[in-house]
Design a protein around this motif. Structure first.
Motif, PDB file in Angstrom:
ATOM      1  N   ARG A 109      38.698  -0.310   9.399  1.00 43.99           N
ATOM      2  CA  ARG A 109      37.392  -0.720   9.921  1.00 43.99           C
ATOM      3  C   ARG A 109      36.569  -1.427   8.852  1.00 43.99           C
ATOM      4  N   THR A 116      45.244  -8.521  16.046  1.00 50.80           N
ATOM      5  CA  THR A 116      46.036  -7.316  15.785  1.00 50.80           C
ATOM      6  C   THR A 116      47.493  -7.650  15.476  1.00 50.80           C
ATOM      7  N   LEU A 129      40.164   0.003  13.954  1.00 56.23           N
ATOM      8  CA  LEU A 129      39.903  -1.419  13.695  1.00 56.23           C
ATOM      9  C   LEU A 129      38.459  -1.805  14.024  1.00 56.23           C
ATOM     10  N   ASN A 132      35.409  -5.372  12.904  1.00 53.91           N
ATOM     11  CA  ASN A 132      36.097  -6.558  12.412  1.00 53.91           C
ATOM     12  C   ASN A 132      35.597  -7.740  13.249  1.00 53.91           C
ATOM     13  N   LEU A 151      38.529  -0.067  18.677  1.00 51.67           N
ATOM     14  CA  LEU A 151      38.242  -1.509  18.562  1.00 51.67           C
ATOM     15  C   LEU A 151      36.750  -1.782  18.740  1.00 51.67           C
ATOM     16  N   ASN A 154      33.816  -5.532  17.916  1.00 51.47           N
ATOM     17  CA  ASN A 154      34.631  -6.709  17.648  1.00 51.47           C
ATOM     18  C   ASN A 154      34.165  -7.846  18.549  1.00 51.47           C
TER      19      ASN A 154
END
Length: 249
Positions: A109, A116, A129, A132, A151, A154
């Motif tokens: 992160r 990905t 993650l 990002n 996620l 993002n």
């Protein structure tokens, strides 16, 4: 302590646990003689790379808040938990998938990843993650053992890329992305055991009957955002699903 040199550690070959956080280190090569090392923490240094000589028993490494730009040179065969939060990583090219056969938790992160692609480590169970700039999901079909995927924060607007080979994924956090339509949410139906989904702070979460619309498309969910699914909701969502099927006919 402001350390810039750790060459003294070379002689302590039986060390198992080493914490060198909050120094000014740019080089970890003196650790190569510590062949019994199990656990290493080097957060908050000036490291430009995570590359190290392979250490046969190393299981946990934390490289948070350094200046690392890629995943080259991480080859420890027993490594199970790898954290690289808040670095400058733009690509995962160089991730040694064929050598990181024990890796189960990968924390990335707060980096600068856009995709990905290349992250498919075979035994990975938890992948973080968040924060990002990921705008496309690629290579997810390789995550056959993944259970948790974060996620949040993002740039995702589409949910293409999920695969029915992700047969262990139970928890998916998509908070604060750009998902506008429930048609995108419906693409998550390929995930056979998905139980908990976080979608708050996406444009679609502002739509009327948001929870029911999501549940009518993903009836197996047990939790949406922070709340469990009530039986009444489940029944109402089923009515919506049936009505939509009739309309499509």
């Amino acid at each position: 302590r402001g350390l810039t040199d750790i060459i003294l550690l070379e002689r302590f070959i039986h060390l198992r646990y080493v914490d060198l956080s909050k120094n000014k280190l740019k080089d970890l090569s003196p650790l190569s003689s510590l062949t019994q090392l199990l656990w290493l923490k080097v957060d908050g240094n000036l490291l430009p790379s995570a590359s190290m000589q392979e250490l046969p028993y190393l299981q946990v490494i934390s490289f948070d808040r350094n200046r690392i730009t890629d995943l080259e040179g991480i080859t420890h065969p027993l490594l199970a938990n790898l954290s690289l939060k808040e670095n400058k990583i733009q690509t995962v090219l160089g991730l040694s998938q064929d050598q990181l056969l024990s890796l189960q938790v990968l924390e990335l992160r707060g980096n600068k990843l856009k995709t990905t692609a290349g992250l498919g480590v075979s035994k990975l169970k938890r992948l973080y993650l968040a924060q990002n700039i990921i705008c496309s999901l690629e290579g997810l079909e390789e995550f056959e053992q993944l259970e948790t995927l974060h996620l949040r924060d993002n740039k995702l607007e589409a949910l293409d890329g999920f695969s029915d080979s992700m047969k262990c994924l139970q928890y998916l956090n998509l908070r604060s992305n750009g998902i506008k339509s429930f048609q995108e949410v419906e693409k998550l139906r390929v995930l056979p055991v998905l139980q908990a989904l976080v979608l708050m702070d996406n444009p679609c979460s502002e739509e009327p009957d948001y929870r029911l619309e999501v549940l009518s498309r993903l009836p197996q969910l047990q939790r949406l955002d922070k709340e469990s699914i009530e039986e009444e909701e489940r029944e109402e969502a089923e009515k919506i699903r049936q009505a939509r099927k009739e309309k499509e006919k």
